[in-house]
Design a protein around this motif. Sequence first.
Motif, mmCIF file in Angstrom:
data_model
loop_
_atom_site.group_PDB
_atom_site.id
_atom_site.type_symbol
_atom_site.label_atom_id
_atom_site.label_comp_id
_atom_site.label_asym_id
_atom_site.label_seq_id
_atom_site.Cartn_x
_atom_site.Cartn_y
_atom_site.Cartn_z
ATOM 1 N N TRP A 1 2.587 -23.567 -7.691
ATOM 2 C CA TRP A 1 1.807 -24.681 -7.162
ATOM 3 C C TRP A 1 2.721 -25.825 -6.702
ATOM 4 O O TRP A 1 2.596 -26.320 -5.594
ATOM 5 C CB TRP A 1 0.808 -25.178 -8.203
ATOM 6 C CG TRP A 1 -0.068 -26.262 -7.650
ATOM 7 C CD1 TRP A 1 0.216 -27.600 -7.608
ATOM 8 C CD2 TRP A 1 -1.336 -26.114 -7.039
ATOM 9 N NE1 TRP A 1 -0.804 -28.285 -7.018
ATOM 10 C CE2 TRP A 1 -1.778 -27.387 -6.658
ATOM 11 C CE3 TRP A 1 -2.161 -25.012 -6.784
ATOM 12 C CZ2 TRP A 1 -2.990 -27.617 -6.037
ATOM 13 C CZ3 TRP A 1 -3.371 -25.239 -6.174
ATOM 14 C CH2 TRP A 1 -3.778 -26.519 -5.802
ATOM 15 N N ASP B 1 5.242 -17.925 -12.113
ATOM 16 C CA ASP B 1 3.861 -18.340 -11.854
ATOM 17 C C ASP B 1 3.674 -19.845 -12.048
ATOM 18 O O ASP B 1 2.986 -20.498 -11.265
ATOM 19 C CB ASP B 1 2.885 -17.581 -12.757
ATOM 20 C CG ASP B 1 2.761 -16.117 -12.393
ATOM 21 O OD1 ASP B 1 3.277 -15.714 -11.324
ATOM 22 O OD2 ASP B 1 2.145 -15.372 -13.170
ATOM 23 N N SER C 1 3.092 -26.345 -2.601
ATOM 24 C CA SER C 1 2.412 -27.525 -2.061
ATOM 25 C C SER C 1 3.377 -28.476 -1.361
ATOM 26 O O SER C 1 2.946 -29.328 -0.587
ATOM 27 C CB SER C 1 1.647 -28.256 -3.156
ATOM 28 O OG SER C 1 2.537 -28.745 -4.140
ATOM 29 N N SER D 1 -2.549 -23.115 1.554
ATOM 30 C CA SER D 1 -1.840 -21.840 1.578
ATOM 31 C C SER D 1 -2.773 -20.649 1.690
ATOM 32 O O SER D 1 -2.325 -19.529 1.882
ATOM 33 C CB SER D 1 -0.999 -21.686 0.310
ATOM 34 O OG SER D 1 -0.081 -22.737 0.186
ATOM 35 N N ASP E 1 -6.110 -18.024 -6.026
ATOM 36 C CA ASP E 1 -6.560 -19.357 -6.440
ATOM 37 C C ASP E 1 -5.436 -20.168 -7.076
ATOM 38 O O ASP E 1 -5.566 -21.376 -7.234
ATOM 39 C CB ASP E 1 -7.738 -19.244 -7.410
ATOM 40 C CG ASP E 1 -8.958 -18.625 -6.749
ATOM 41 O OD1 ASP E 1 -9.152 -18.861 -5.540
ATOM 42 O OD2 ASP E 1 -9.692 -17.896 -7.430
ATOM 43 N N GLY E 2 -4.339 -19.528 -7.418
ATOM 44 C CA GLY E 2 -3.192 -20.224 -7.976
ATOM 45 C C GLY E 2 -2.346 -20.916 -6.927
ATOM 46 O O GLY E 2 -1.418 -21.629 -7.252
ATOM 47 N N LEU E 3 -2.664 -20.689 -5.636
ATOM 48 C CA LEU E 3 -1.941 -21.328 -4.559
ATOM 49 C C LEU E 3 -2.676 -22.570 -4.081
ATOM 50 O O LEU E 3 -3.899 -22.632 -4.161
ATOM 51 C CB LEU E 3 -1.775 -20.355 -3.378
ATOM 52 C CG LEU E 3 -0.972 -19.098 -3.677
ATOM 53 C CD1 LEU E 3 -0.999 -18.181 -2.459
ATOM 54 C CD2 LEU E 3 0.470 -19.447 -4.017
ATOM 55 N N PRO E 4 -1.941 -23.545 -3.553
ATOM 56 C CA PRO E 4 -2.593 -24.731 -3.006
ATOM 57 C C PRO E 4 -3.563 -24.326 -1.892
ATOM 58 O O PRO E 4 -3.321 -23.356 -1.190
ATOM 59 C CB PRO E 4 -1.447 -25.558 -2.446
ATOM 60 C CG PRO E 4 -0.243 -25.105 -3.188
ATOM 61 C CD PRO E 4 -0.492 -23.643 -3.488
#
Length: 108
Positions: free
Chosen positions: A76, A72, A80, A106, A100-103
């Motif tokens: 990011w 995890d 990214s 994405s 929301d943990g992805l850029p």
Amino acid sequence: MKLVIIGSGNVAGALAEASHLRRMAGQPLELVQVFSRNKERGRKLADRYCAGYAGTPEPFAAADMYVLALRDSAIWGVASGLPFPMAATGAHPSGGMTIDGLPPASHN
């Protein structure tokens, strides 16, 4: 469906094996590339399933689905920096992280 697995750890290996078994069963799923910064593990996994290997974004393969099989905390930074096609599907097998943990790019 063409698949790229990003990562070379245990989850990446299990996903590569599952895609191989599905293909052997006649389903149209092809592992086209393993992307991993760990050259030794990435090449070994790619070679085992007759897929391409990349350790840098430049030879990033075109695919229908990209699976981020990463810790995890690494998602990011890795996601990214990769050139994901807008029409592709992305996935991350995490039990502790939301989209929301992805850029932002994405999320499409």
